[in-house]
Design an enzyme around this catalytic site. Structure first.
Site, PDB file in Angstrom:
ATOM      1  N   HIS A  62       0.838  -1.197   0.000  1.00  0.00           N
ATOM      2  CA  HIS A  62       0.000   0.000   0.000  1.00  0.00           C
ATOM      3  C   HIS A  62       0.876   1.252   0.000  1.00  0.00           C
ATOM      4  CE1 HIS A  62      -3.960  -1.824   1.734  1.00  0.00           C
ATOM      5  NE2 HIS A  62      -3.364  -2.661   0.893  1.00  0.00           N
ATOM      6  N   GLU A  64       0.765   3.990   1.755  1.00  0.00           N
ATOM      7  CA  GLU A  64       1.186   4.468   3.075  1.00  0.00           C
ATOM      8  C   GLU A  64       2.372   3.666   3.614  1.00  0.00           C
ATOM      9  OE1 GLU A  64      -3.448   4.501   3.347  1.00  0.00           O
ATOM     10  OE2 GLU A  64      -1.913   3.485   2.155  1.00  0.00           O
ATOM     11  N   CYS A  92      -6.625   2.032   5.520  1.00  0.00           N
ATOM     12  CA  CYS A  92      -7.203   0.747   5.908  1.00  0.00           C
ATOM     13  C   CYS A  92      -6.682   0.372   7.303  1.00  0.00           C
ATOM     14  CB  CYS A  92      -6.805  -0.319   4.877  1.00  0.00           C
ATOM     15  SG  CYS A  92      -5.054  -0.791   4.980  1.00  0.00           S
ATOM     16  N   CYS A  95      -2.742  -0.023   7.390  1.00  0.00           N
ATOM     17  CA  CYS A  95      -2.006   1.240   7.280  1.00  0.00           C
ATOM     18  C   CYS A  95      -2.218   2.115   8.517  1.00  0.00           C
ATOM     19  CB  CYS A  95      -2.399   1.966   6.002  1.00  0.00           C
ATOM     20  SG  CYS A  95      -1.856   1.058   4.525  1.00  0.00           S
TER      21      CYS A  95
END
Length: 170
Positions: A62, A64, A92, A95
């Site tokens: 991801h 992040e 999410c 993260c």
């Protein structure tokens, strides 16, 4: 909830979110879901990331996570206590957890994620006082532009699938 601790102006928030949007566009150019993130410390970008799940076939790839990892490498420290993170889509659970563990001070995001957002939509992990760290959270920074990136990406994906399906019928 953590009190408003930001000293950033609206213009600075939008400028930094534009940088996260640039990262999201990098993901989009790779046929990845267009999500981008940056980490800022003392007005300087110290971490950047964009989604790479499809390319890497890694569920943890991801935006992040990449931005946090790069920021920690730059600082040579896992603590990002004075840092701000900007991301185009609400984080999410994974993260948000990484933000808590790295002690990010402030989190700014663009579009809400009604299916997986844990910075205020489904739940708010980042401001949950049961954890040993809480972050200031602000949503809606360039929300329309961030949301449009995702909406357009998924519309194009659906259109492409529909076209392929129709071609298979012929």
């Amino acid at each position: 909830m953590k009190e408003k601790s930001t000293s950033l102006t609206i213009e600075e928030k939008e400028l930094f979110m534009q940088e996260a949007i640039k990262e999201a566009k990098k993901a989009e150019s790779l046929q990845e879901v267009p999500i981008g993130a940056i980490v800022v410390l003392d007005g300087k970008i110290i971490g950047r990331g964009h989604n790479l799940r499809e390319e890497s076939q890694d569920a943890t790839a991801h935006a992040e996570m990449f931005a946090i990892k790069q920021a920690c490498e730059v600082l040579e420290n896992w603590r990002l206590e004075q840092a701000q993170l900007f991301v185009t889509l609400e984080p999410c659970p994974m993260c948000s957890g990484a933000m808590i563990l790295s002690r990010v001070a402030e989190v700014y995001y663009g579009a809400k994620d009604p299916k997986g957002g844990t910075a205020g939509t489904l739940m708010n992990l980042l401001e949950d006082e049961r954890f040993n760290h809480i972050a200031y959270v602000e949503s809606g920074v360039l929300e329309e532009e961030c949301g449009s990136l995702l909406t357009n990406f998924f519309k194009q994906l659906r259109d492409k699938k529909k076209l392929l399906k129709n071609q298979q019928k012929d």
